[in-house]
Design a protein around this motif. Structure first.
Motif, short mmCIF file in Angstrom:
data_model
loop_
_atom_site.label_atom_id
_atom_site.label_comp_id
_atom_site.label_asym_id
_atom_site.label_seq_id
_atom_site.Cartn_x
_atom_site.Cartn_y
_atom_site.Cartn_z
N VAL A 1 0.83 -1.34 0.06
CA VAL A 1 -0.06 -0.20 0.02
C VAL A 1 0.75 1.22 -0.10
CG1 VAL A 1 -1.96 1.30 1.23
CG2 VAL A 1 -1.87 -1.26 1.49
N PHE A 2 1.12 1.90 -1.24
CA PHE A 2 1.87 2.88 -1.35
C PHE A 2 3.02 2.97 -0.64
CE2 PHE A 2 -2.80 4.47 -0.71
CZ PHE A 2 -2.90 4.44 -2.05
N ALA A 3 3.87 1.81 -0.96
CA ALA A 3 5.01 1.58 -0.27
C ALA A 3 6.12 0.76 -1.40
CB ALA A 3 5.03 0.75 0.99
N MET A 4 6.84 -0.08 -0.81
CA MET A 4 8.19 -0.66 -1.62
C MET A 4 7.50 -1.62 -2.69
SD MET A 4 10.79 1.09 -1.61
CE MET A 4 11.81 -0.05 -2.44
N ALA A 5 6.41 -2.38 -2.37
CA ALA A 5 6.32 -3.66 -3.14
C ALA A 5 5.90 -3.23 -4.63
CB ALA A 5 5.05 -4.41 -2.61
N ALA A 6 5.36 -2.23 -4.93
CA ALA A 6 5.24 -2.07 -6.55
C ALA A 6 6.46 -1.45 -6.84
CB ALA A 6 3.99 -0.90 -6.59
N ALA A 7 7.17 -0.81 -6.29
CA ALA A 7 8.59 -0.23 -6.68
C ALA A 7 9.54 -1.29 -6.99
CB ALA A 7 9.31 0.66 -5.71
N VAL A 8 9.63 -2.38 -6.52
CA VAL A 8 10.29 -3.64 -6.62
C VAL A 8 9.78 -4.30 -7.92
CG1 VAL A 8 10.93 -5.85 -5.74
CG2 VAL A 8 11.17 -3.91 -4.13
#
Lengths: 251, 251
Positions: free
Chosen positions: A85-92
């Motif tokens: 949720v608006f954090a690192m998973a999508a970036a990775v």
């Protein structure tokens, strides 16, 4: 031993809100990667290297984590709250998609955490007890017009709304504009919860009617939750009122 | 010793996803109240009375918990997932608001948990990595027209959508109608995640393009997450694809 990346949510701040799954991953890691204040929450120990980096370098940090895992290291990428949720998973995953094809064969796991809106809601009562939405108010990564459109549609749908990243020093005007749009679109005095640093010693909660909400009530450590038209207050003697949204709507 | 009520989230199923805060509350409780399958997750011990009740008696159960706390007992009301998201917290506060005024003086605390959408999203990748909404598809407590209107507005806002309680034996037709509305409103082949019994031995994940989703893919143990128009798949050799929603929208 083959490497892996686990993208882990540390919850809102209190140790008692870190899941055993995340604690176990940290105990097995050779490397921890993340934004400075989140890495500071991980205990140092022999065999563990901490790699703290500044805000707004999420893709660099993700690539670094993936490179280390490809070399056989066991890497935990830490986020506050929930990594999805608006954090690192999508970036990775953005880094995986754009990166070398062998990164797709890596073991990558997301370990959920208590995201800020759930922690804030719990402290105030149950403002998210009926249908709701979660909107990132930062316009670093999307145009303001998209945010404004979503605010109006969410009000029309009568969702309760959880706002992440309401305000920063670099763009103090966004949240003020959001409050203007919401006051107009909602047209009533439904409660707004400002929940700062929930579950930490600096925790502060404040509940005001929407027309009385002002931008200064939020900073980057504040989660803002706006009720739906049906959100209610239960007044209590000598204590803050309970804020909750009933489960049902009568036909 | 004075009584209390703690409304606790047990997470989606795995012990490793129960927070230490919830485990500590269960260790101090004299009574545990909840729906049969959730109470069954609490270990029996001397001094602890388990009160399991059937579905759809949430208000009776809440009153029972509050009555016991008023008598000085330490009561944990258990929910699956997070108690504030389509679970017991709102029901307890409905009972408080309608109940005797001395219930307002009771110590009542909500202990957050890993809600199903976060657990399901984590297993699939990061489908909730951008703005999203959470909608309870059960029409027990609200008219179908409200649900349909929210689906259309959520599609217009381009939220990813997490659907709780998609389907039950008593109303199998609701989810079929929801899929028709969504297919029409979205008009593309964005991915839908069906995540059943996440974090338990019965876990099953399935990802299909929206036009191929059918009502039989969900049951009451299934969390359904529909991507936004920007949700992407990363194909991987020999493994399920990663489903994720990028963080940004270019201006």
């Amino acid at each position: 031993m083959s490497g892996w990346v686990k993208i882990a949510g540390l919850g809102p701040g209190a140790e008692a809100l870190v899941t055993p799954e995340v604690s176990a991953a940290l105990a097995e890691a050779t490397d921890v990667v993340g934004y400075i204040p989140y890495v500071a929450r991980v205990a140092e120990r022999p065999g563990l290297t901490l790699h703290a980096s500044d805000n707004r370098v999420e893709l660099d940090r993700s690539r670094h984590a993936l490179e280390m895992a490809a070399e056989g290291r066991r890497v935990v990428v830490v986020s506050s709250g929930d990594p999805g949720v608006f954090a690192m998973a999508a970036a990775v995953f953005e880094a995986v998609e754009a990166g070398p094809s062998d990164w797709r064969a890596l073991e990558i796991e997301v370990l959920p955490g208590i995201t800020a809106m759930l922690a804030a809601a719990a402290r105030a009562g149950a403002p998210l007890g009926h249908d709701f939405c979660a909107i990132n108010l930062s316009d670093n990564l999307k145009p303001w017009a998209v945010i404004e459109r979503r605010l109006r549609l969410a009000a029309e749908a009568d969702f309760a709304m959880a706002f992440y990243n309401p305000r920063s020093k670099s763009r103090p005007e966004g949240f003020a504009r959001a409050l203007v749009v919401l006051t107009e679109a909602c047209g009533d005095d439904r409660p707004v919860l400002f929940a700062r640093a929930v579950s930490t010693p600096e925790e502060e909660l404040r509940v005001v009617p929407l027309p009385e909400a002002t931008p200064e009530m939020a900073d980057m450590r504040t989660m803002v939750i706006l009720g739906s038209s049906r959100t209610r207050l239960i007044e209590r003697p000598g204590r803050a009122p309970i804020v909750y949204t009933p489960r049902g709507i009568d036909p």
